[in-house]
Design a protein around this motif. Structure first.
Motif, PDB file in Angstrom:
ATOM      1  N   SER A  82       0.825  -1.207   0.000  1.00 24.10           N
ATOM      2  CA  SER A  82       0.000   0.000   0.000  1.00 24.10           C
ATOM      3  C   SER A  82       0.863   1.262   0.000  1.00 24.10           C
ATOM      4  N   LYS A  83       1.922   1.240   0.803  1.00 20.92           N
ATOM      5  CA  LYS A  83       2.784   2.418   0.912  1.00 20.92           C
ATOM      6  C   LYS A  83       3.638   2.632  -0.327  1.00 20.92           C
ATOM      7  N   VAL A  84       4.113   1.535  -0.924  1.00 17.77           N
ATOM      8  CA  VAL A  84       5.031   1.639  -2.055  1.00 17.77           C
ATOM      9  C   VAL A  84       4.314   1.691  -3.405  1.00 17.77           C
ATOM     10  N   HIS A  85       3.308   0.841  -3.582  1.00 23.44           N
ATOM     11  CA  HIS A  85       2.657   0.710  -4.894  1.00 23.44           C
ATOM     12  C   HIS A  85       1.238   1.273  -4.949  1.00 23.44           C
ATOM     13  N   GLY A  86       0.684   1.615  -3.825  1.00 22.50           N
ATOM     14  CA  GLY A  86      -0.651   2.198  -3.835  1.00 22.50           C
ATOM     15  C   GLY A  86      -1.743   1.239  -3.402  1.00 22.50           C
ATOM     16  N   LEU A  87      -2.912   1.802  -3.201  1.00 27.80           N
ATOM     17  CA  LEU A  87      -4.032   1.052  -2.637  1.00 27.80           C
ATOM     18  C   LEU A  87      -4.579  -0.012  -3.576  1.00 27.80           C
ATOM     19  N   GLU A  88      -4.598   0.274  -4.867  1.00 25.15           N
ATOM     20  CA  GLU A  88      -5.170  -0.685  -5.819  1.00 25.15           C
ATOM     21  C   GLU A  88      -4.399  -2.008  -5.806  1.00 25.15           C
ATOM     22  N   GLN A  89      -3.066  -1.924  -5.818  1.00 28.07           N
ATOM     23  CA  GLN A  89      -2.261  -3.146  -5.781  1.00 28.07           C
ATOM     24  C   GLN A  89      -2.355  -3.831  -4.425  1.00 28.07           C
ATOM     25  N   ALA A 142      -4.580  -4.684   9.018  1.00 26.97           N
ATOM     26  CA  ALA A 142      -3.670  -4.020   8.079  1.00 26.97           C
ATOM     27  C   ALA A 142      -4.455  -3.350   6.957  1.00 26.97           C
ATOM     28  N   LEU A 143      -5.488  -4.037   6.450  1.00 31.73           N
ATOM     29  CA  LEU A 143      -6.320  -3.462   5.387  1.00 31.73           C
ATOM     30  C   LEU A 143      -7.038  -2.210   5.888  1.00 31.73           C
ATOM     31  N   LYS A 180      -5.079   6.286   3.683  1.00 35.46           N
ATOM     32  CA  LYS A 180      -5.384   6.934   2.400  1.00 35.46           C
ATOM     33  C   LYS A 180      -6.669   7.765   2.460  1.00 35.46           C
ATOM     34  N   ARG A 181      -7.298   7.823   3.662  1.00 34.84           N
ATOM     35  CA  ARG A 181      -8.538   8.585   3.873  1.00 34.84           C
ATOM     36  C   ARG A 181      -9.702   8.078   3.019  1.00 34.84           C
ATOM     37  N   HIS A 182      -9.760   6.757   2.796  1.00 34.98           N
ATOM     38  CA  HIS A 182     -10.893   6.150   2.102  1.00 34.98           C
ATOM     39  C   HIS A 182     -11.906   5.728   3.173  1.00 34.98           C
ATOM     40  N   MET A 183     -12.760   6.663   3.568  1.00 32.23           N
ATOM     41  CA  MET A 183     -13.643   6.437   4.694  1.00 32.23           C
ATOM     42  C   MET A 183     -14.658   5.320   4.441  1.00 32.23           C
ATOM     43  N   GLU A 184     -15.286   5.306   3.283  1.00 29.21           N
ATOM     44  CA  GLU A 184     -16.317   4.303   3.021  1.00 29.21           C
ATOM     45  C   GLU A 184     -15.740   2.890   3.012  1.00 29.21           C
ATOM     46  N   LYS A 185     -14.560   2.727   2.406  1.00 29.52           N
ATOM     47  CA  LYS A 185     -13.935   1.408   2.382  1.00 29.52           C
ATOM     48  C   LYS A 185     -13.466   1.002   3.775  1.00 29.52           C
ATOM     49  N   ALA A 186     -12.996   1.982   4.543  1.00 28.22           N
ATOM     50  CA  ALA A 186     -12.581   1.691   5.918  1.00 28.22           C
ATOM     51  C   ALA A 186     -13.785   1.253   6.741  1.00 28.22           C
ATOM     52  N   GLU A 187     -14.920   1.943   6.545  1.00 32.70           N
ATOM     53  CA  GLU A 187     -16.145   1.581   7.276  1.00 32.70           C
ATOM     54  C   GLU A 187     -16.619   0.184   6.889  1.00 32.70           C
ATOM     55  N   ALA A 188     -16.514  -0.137   5.609  1.00 31.63           N
ATOM     56  CA  ALA A 188     -16.945  -1.467   5.146  1.00 31.63           C
ATOM     57  C   ALA A 188     -16.059  -2.549   5.755  1.00 31.63           C
ATOM     58  N   VAL A 197      -8.228   3.356  15.150  1.00 30.93           N
ATOM     59  CA  VAL A 197      -7.952   3.677  13.744  1.00 30.93           C
ATOM     60  C   VAL A 197      -9.124   4.454  13.150  1.00 30.93           C
ATOM     61  N   MET A 198     -10.329   3.995  13.400  1.00 26.33           N
ATOM     62  CA  MET A 198     -11.513   4.661  12.859  1.00 26.33           C
ATOM     63  C   MET A 198     -11.749   6.016  13.520  1.00 26.33           C
TER      64      MET A 198
END
Length: 357
Positions: A22-29, A49-50, A57-65, A83-84
């Protein structure tokens, strides 16, 4: 699933790898890697970790899911809540933060120092001092919580921003008490924060008290000298700042251009261009090196003092020794360009503009 050497990977291994991707290649990978992990190995470490990846990355909806999935699997722990809570605080979603705190209370999840501090920061951000004070009182009565100096700094800073100086100073004194047993860089950091906040609160006695306490602990870091100088300058104690600067020079510690820069910048911002000029000359005569930013600060002082010819020449000097990528103060540059254009010297203005780019 195994690594290249044939070793079976543990859930902890997957969690570390997920975080790194996540840190090196990004969230998609990172998501692709997560999907490749066998379901029976997706334990609390992997889900945690997820969750961290999404929160970072401040992806609130994905974090909530992800948090909801962890609830369904019975994997939610205090770290997950923190974390939340931190995510909601950083995103200014305080209504969600309060709802999550209520959930914790209903489920009997005990707060730790991180939970409390996240909530305190949220109350400070919204200037909700009534709730902040209630929470601080609750922390002090919780036998499982060891309040650290960061807590009191946070509260003191909140009061300071609201102009509640007496309350701010009271909190700083409590933070001060907690710095006594500290050692090394942690102690230095705490004292630097105290110096900065006492200066902002207009409390000269507090600044000098902390300085004298810190001096008695042994080595003084250059960064602490800078904090003390800036604090005294903010208190308009120019004589005191000069004395501290002279003490730094007399100790012949490892040279750090940020120390003289703090003096030059402070003199210049106060319009004391003659003092700034004398100080720079003294530094040069002593054999200590100045950098582009030093001359840039002096140019700003000349500008504030109405010495535009000197400002132009000094800015040119700063630009001439600046390292690749360094840029002068844009406001000072613009003022110098306007000055040159105003006196009809378009060629000089164009030349200065080109070398500054």
């Amino acid at each position: 699933m195994s690594d290249e050497r044939g070793h079976e990977l543990s859930p902890g291994d997957f969690a570390v790898q997920l975080d790194l991707i996540s840190k090196v290649h990004g969230l998609e990978q990172a998501e692709e890697y997560y999907n490749s992990i066998p379901d029976h190995l997706k334990g609390i470490q992997v889900y945690g970790a997820l969750l961290n990846c999404y929160a970072h990355k401040r992806h609130m909806e994905k974090a909530e899911a992800t948090m909801q999935k962890m609830r369904e699997l019975g994997l939610v722990r205090i770290l997950s809540y923190n974390v939340m809570l931190s995510l909601y605080s950083h995103m200014g979603r305080y209504e969600k933060l309060e709802a999550l705190v209520k959930e914790m209370e209903e489920k009997g999840v005990s707060s730790d120092i991180y939970t409390y501090n996240i909530r305190l920061h949220a109350y400070v951000a919204t200037s909700n001092f009534e709730e902040m004070e209630k929470l601080l009182m609750k922390m002090e009565t919780d036998s499982l919580i060891n309040i650290d100096f960061h807590t009191f700094f946070s509260v003191a800073n909140g009061y300071l921003k609201a102009g509640l100086l007496e309350k701010s100073i009271s909190m700083l004194k409590r933070a001060e008490e907690l710095t006594v047993p500290m050692v090394g860089t942690t102690k230095a950091h705490a004292y630097e924060m105290l110096l900065t906040l006492y200066g902002s609160a207009g409390n000269k006695d507090g600044a000098y008290r902390v300085w004298n306490l810190y001096k008695n602990t042994g080595r003084i870091f250059n960064s602490t000298y800078i904090c003390m100088i800036n604090s005294l300058m903010s208190l308009d104690d120019i004589d005191g700042a000069e004395w501290i600067s002279e003490e730094w020079a007399s100790r012949k510690t490892l040279y750090d251009v940020r120390v003289p820069n703090s003096m030059i910048r402070a003199y210049s911002r106060k319009g004391l261009w003659k003092k700034a000029e004398e100080y720079v000359n003294k530094i040069v005569e002593s054999g200590m090196q100045l950098e582009a930013s030093s001359w840039d600060h002096l140019a700003t002082g000349y500008h504030f003092g109405g010495q535009m010819e000197k400002a132009v020449e000094t800015l040119k000097k700063a630009i001439s020794i600046g390292k690749p990528g360094w840029k002068p103060n844009p406001y000072t540059l613009k003022t110098c360009l306007t000055y040159l254009e105003g006196k009809g010297d378009e060629e000089a203005a164009e030349e200065l503009f080109e070398v500054s780019q």
